[in-house]
Every structure is written in structure tokens, then in C-alpha cells.
Motif scaffolding. Structure first.
Motif, mmCIF file in Angstrom:
data_model
loop_
_atom_site.group_PDB
_atom_site.id
_atom_site.type_symbol
_atom_site.label_atom_id
_atom_site.label_comp_id
_atom_site.label_asym_id
_atom_site.label_seq_id
_atom_site.Cartn_x
_atom_site.Cartn_y
_atom_site.Cartn_z
ATOM 1 N N ASN A 109 5.470 4.945 -2.820
ATOM 2 C CA ASN A 109 5.123 6.144 -2.057
ATOM 3 C C ASN A 109 4.658 7.264 -2.976
ATOM 4 N N GLN A 110 3.764 8.097 -2.448
ATOM 5 C CA GLN A 110 3.310 9.274 -3.172
ATOM 6 C C GLN A 110 3.662 10.511 -2.359
ATOM 7 N N TYR A 111 4.118 11.559 -3.040
ATOM 8 C CA TYR A 111 4.462 12.811 -2.376
ATOM 9 C C TYR A 111 3.439 13.874 -2.775
ATOM 10 N N ARG A 112 2.780 14.428 -1.767
ATOM 11 C CA ARG A 112 1.718 15.410 -1.982
ATOM 12 C C ARG A 112 2.183 16.757 -1.450
ATOM 13 N N ILE A 113 2.091 17.792 -2.270
ATOM 14 C CA ILE A 113 2.571 19.105 -1.857
ATOM 15 C C ILE A 113 1.421 20.095 -1.734
ATOM 16 N N SER A 114 1.645 21.091 -0.902
ATOM 17 C CA SER A 114 0.819 22.292 -0.890
ATOM 18 C C SER A 114 1.777 23.471 -0.815
ATOM 19 N N ASP A 142 -0.390 28.205 10.045
ATOM 20 C CA ASP A 142 -1.812 27.887 10.219
ATOM 21 C C ASP A 142 -2.450 27.445 8.903
ATOM 22 N N LEU A 143 -2.145 28.164 7.810
ATOM 23 C CA LEU A 143 -2.789 27.845 6.542
ATOM 24 C C LEU A 143 -2.288 26.514 5.981
ATOM 25 N N LEU A 144 -0.993 26.263 6.039
ATOM 26 C CA LEU A 144 -0.480 24.981 5.572
ATOM 27 C C LEU A 144 -1.104 23.830 6.362
ATOM 28 N N THR A 145 -1.187 24.009 7.678
ATOM 29 C CA THR A 145 -1.798 22.979 8.512
ATOM 30 C C THR A 145 -3.249 22.749 8.110
ATOM 31 N N ALA A 146 -3.995 23.831 7.955
ATOM 32 C CA ALA A 146 -5.401 23.724 7.587
ATOM 33 C C ALA A 146 -5.570 23.068 6.218
ATOM 34 N N ASN A 147 -4.672 23.356 5.290
ATOM 35 C CA ASN A 147 -4.769 22.760 3.954
ATOM 36 C C ASN A 147 -4.685 21.235 4.018
ATOM 37 N N PHE A 148 -3.712 20.731 4.772
ATOM 38 C CA PHE A 148 -3.542 19.279 4.837
ATOM 39 C C PHE A 148 -4.599 18.619 5.721
ATOM 40 N N VAL A 149 -4.972 19.284 6.797
ATOM 41 C CA VAL A 149 -6.042 18.741 7.635
ATOM 42 C C VAL A 149 -7.339 18.661 6.832
ATOM 43 N N SER A 206 0.849 -1.188 0.000
ATOM 44 C CA SER A 206 0.000 0.000 0.000
ATOM 45 C C SER A 206 0.885 1.238 0.000
ATOM 46 N N ALA A 207 0.461 2.257 -0.728
ATOM 47 C CA ALA A 207 1.272 3.466 -0.857
ATOM 48 C C ALA A 207 1.222 4.284 0.411
ATOM 49 N N ALA A 208 2.362 4.847 0.778
ATOM 50 C CA ALA A 208 2.411 5.840 1.850
ATOM 51 C C ALA A 208 2.316 7.212 1.199
ATOM 52 N N VAL A 209 1.489 8.084 1.755
ATOM 53 C CA VAL A 209 1.353 9.444 1.259
ATOM 54 C C VAL A 209 2.162 10.366 2.167
ATOM 55 N N ILE A 210 3.152 11.041 1.604
ATOM 56 C CA ILE A 210 4.012 11.953 2.349
ATOM 57 C C ILE A 210 3.638 13.376 1.971
ATOM 58 N N ASP A 211 3.185 14.151 2.949
ATOM 59 C CA ASP A 211 2.799 15.544 2.714
ATOM 60 C C ASP A 211 3.999 16.472 2.900
ATOM 61 N N ALA A 218 -1.889 34.933 4.494
ATOM 62 C CA ALA A 218 -1.382 33.814 3.708
ATOM 63 C C ALA A 218 -2.436 33.393 2.697
ATOM 64 N N ARG A 219 -1.977 32.951 1.547
ATOM 65 C CA ARG A 219 -2.903 32.512 0.505
ATOM 66 C C ARG A 219 -2.386 31.235 -0.141
ATOM 67 N N THR A 220 -3.302 30.375 -0.502
ATOM 68 C CA THR A 220 -2.941 29.091 -1.093
ATOM 69 C C THR A 220 -2.675 29.252 -2.586
ATOM 70 N N ILE A 221 -1.529 28.770 -3.019
ATOM 71 C CA ILE A 221 -1.168 28.746 -4.431
ATOM 72 C C ILE A 221 -1.474 27.358 -5.011
ATOM 73 N N ILE A 222 -1.085 26.323 -4.293
ATOM 74 C CA ILE A 222 -1.359 24.948 -4.699
ATOM 75 C C ILE A 222 -1.990 24.224 -3.511
ATOM 76 N N ALA A 223 -3.223 23.795 -3.655
ATOM 77 C CA ALA A 223 -3.860 22.969 -2.641
ATOM 78 C C ALA A 223 -3.185 21.591 -2.642
ATOM 79 N N PRO A 224 -3.331 20.800 -1.576
ATOM 80 C CA PRO A 224 -2.651 19.504 -1.525
ATOM 81 C C PRO A 224 -2.856 18.673 -2.795
ATOM 82 N N THR A 225 -1.744 18.378 -3.462
ATOM 83 C CA THR A 225 -1.757 17.703 -4.757
ATOM 84 C C THR A 225 -0.613 16.705 -4.826
#
Length: 286
Positions: A63-68, A114-121, A22-27, A76-83
């Protein structure tokens, strides 16, 4: 029987009885400082540096690597949501990063955390989540420490920083970085346990075990620093391949053999729902 033979036998049992990998997702969360102290030419260097650093992220394997990616000044403003980064979207992700316009406002590093945390949560935390903030300045030490504590409580595994240039407030950053699933605010002017100041991007700590502030001489040096850091985190989290999952019965077997401690590993407790509203309340309304 020798311990090496016991371990070999246990590994054989794991391979024979485990199911499909099973793939692990790394944020990986990235925040770029776009405050007024960052000249447009310097912001261009930071954007390009981060975009190029994406090349260090595997786009194949288990493994998959997901960025925000976010940009911050006093807000703060989101440029890339978790992808999840893939071979098919990495070019467009780079374009999104290099296309950020510099707003040049104030500086609120806590807002970025705060925003990075909220994006991944909000997206549902991956198996491991690491946040990274690049800044040439500083902001409220108390607010940043609270943001770090909230990030850890929400399930973030590590928070680290790039302190760029002589104006970066390393004291405030050292108070708030963490790794290894643990953070306790040490108080104003103190360094958090397990957090360190690093001057050589070629000798980075294991980000899964330790938070750190990487001192970067200038924006010209940022690309080398962030590329080294991304590569280090990828290496520390297993790259594109995750380990074979152990069958449920194996811990009992190893325990009977006196090797139960070998299975000790960190386990993230997902607390997404209970923290989503709390984290959203930390950000001022726009």
C-alpha cells in the motif's frame, strides 16, 4: 463440507490464480487552522504535531499513503499537494509542514474541506480518501454541510475533525462528519448519521466505517491525538500491505457455494472529472 474448509479452498484458489499484487493508494488529507484565534505558539504545536504524526505512515509495503496538507483561515491554501509518503521524502514533507507561517485570519472550515477535496480530485482519487480537519473554532454550519456533501459526491470516503479546546464548535462539526461512503445532511443542530463525538484518542472508531469528532483539550495534546488518529487509520486501511486481489472467476465460485455475501465490500466510484469544475467553483477567487 464445512464453511471453514470452503473458505480455505477459496483462499487457495485465489492465491493460485491471482496475478501480481497491486498497490492500494490511500489518500490522507490534513487541514490546520491558522485563524486569528490560534496563537503562534499554539500553531507551532499543531504544525509540529502533524509533522511528527507522519512517522506513523508506512513508507514501504504494497500500500501507498498519499497526503495533502493545507492551512486555512478565511481562505485555504495548499502547503503539500497530493504526494506519496516515502522514506526518501518524509523529512522534506515534515519541513514543509513545520515551515508554515501563521496568517491569523478568519475561520472558514468549509473552504478547507473544499480545497482538500479539490486537491485529491485534481490528482485523481486514490482507492480510499479520508480528510481530517483540526480547528479550535467554528464557521457557517450550512456551508460546511454543503462542503461535506460535495466531498462525498466527489468520491471522498470519510471526513473527520479534531475539535481543539473549549471554543471549538462541536455541534457544527458533528453535522458534517461522515464515513463508510455515506453522508446525508441532518440539518442545523443535528448530528449526521454514523458520526460521533470521541473524547479518548485511545479508543477511536474505525475511520473507514464512521466519521467522528475527536475532542482535544488543548494544542499541547494535539500531537498525541493526531498521531493516534493517523495510526488508527493506517491500521484500519491495512497498513503497508494490501490484500491479494481475487480472480474474476472467484465471485462466481463463492456465489455457487452460497458465500457470495462474503465478497461484499465498498467500491469507490471515481467521479473526478465531473466534479472538478464544480469544486473549483466553490472556492472564491483569490
Amino acid at each position: 463440507m464445512s464453511k471453514s474448509k470452503i473458505l480455505a479452498s477459496a483462499a487457495t484458489i485465489a492465491l493460485m490464480t491471482s496475478g501480481t499484487l497491486s498497490a492500494a493508494v490511500i489518500d490522507l488529507g490534513f487541514a490546520l487552522d491558522e485563524s486569528g484565534s490560534v496563537a503562534t505558539s499554539d500553531f507551532n504545536l499543531s504544525k509540529q504535531g502533524l509533522a511528527n504524526a507522519l512517522d506513523k505512515i508506512p513508507t514501504s509495503g504494497t500500500n501507498q499513503y498519499r497526503i495533502s496538507v493545507i492551512a486555512f483561515d478565511s481562505n485555504a491554501r495548499t502547503i503539500i499537494a497530493p504526494t506519496v509518503v516515502t522514506a526518501g521524502n518524509i523529512a522534506s514533507l515534515k519541513t514543509d509542514i513545520t515551515g508554515i507561517a501563521n496568517s491569523q485570519g478568519g475561520t472558514d472550515i468549509a473552504e478547507a474541506v473544499d480545497l482538500l477535496t479539490a486537491n485529491f480530485v485534481g490528482a485523481g482519487l486514490g482507492d480510499e480518501t479520508y480528510l481530517n480537519v483540526a480547528t479550535d473554532g467554528g464557521s457557517s454550519s450550512n456551508a460546511l454541510a454543503l462542503a461535506a456533501a460535495n466531498a462525498r459526491a466527489a468520491g471522498v470516503d470519510g471526513l473527520s475533525f479534531e475539535a481543539i479546546g473549549g471554543g471549538a464548535d462541536t455541534t457544527t462539526l458533528l453535522r458534517s462528519c461522515f464515513g463508510n461512503n455515506s453522508y446525508t445532511d441532518p440539518g442545523s443542530g443535528s448530528t449526521a448519521t454514523g458520526c460521533s463525538l470521541v473524547n479518548d484518542p485511545g479508543s477511536l472508531p474505525d475511520a473507514t466505517q464512521e466519521g467522528f469528532v475527536l475532542a482535544v483539550s488543548s494544542f499541547t495534546d494535539f500531537e498525541g491525538a493526531i498521531s493516534a488518529k493517523v495510526q488508527s487509520i493506517v491500521d484500519d486501511t491495512g497498513g503497508g500491505t494490501s490484500p491479494v486481489p481475487l480472480p474474476a472467476s472467484l465471485p462466481l465460485l463463492l456465489s455457487a457455494l452460497g458465500l457470495g455475501g462474503l465478497l461484499a465490500r465498498r467500491r469507490k466510484v471515481s467521479r473526478s472529472e465531473e466534479h472538478t469544475s464544480e469544486l473549483q467553483s466553490l472556492r472564491p477567487s483569490r
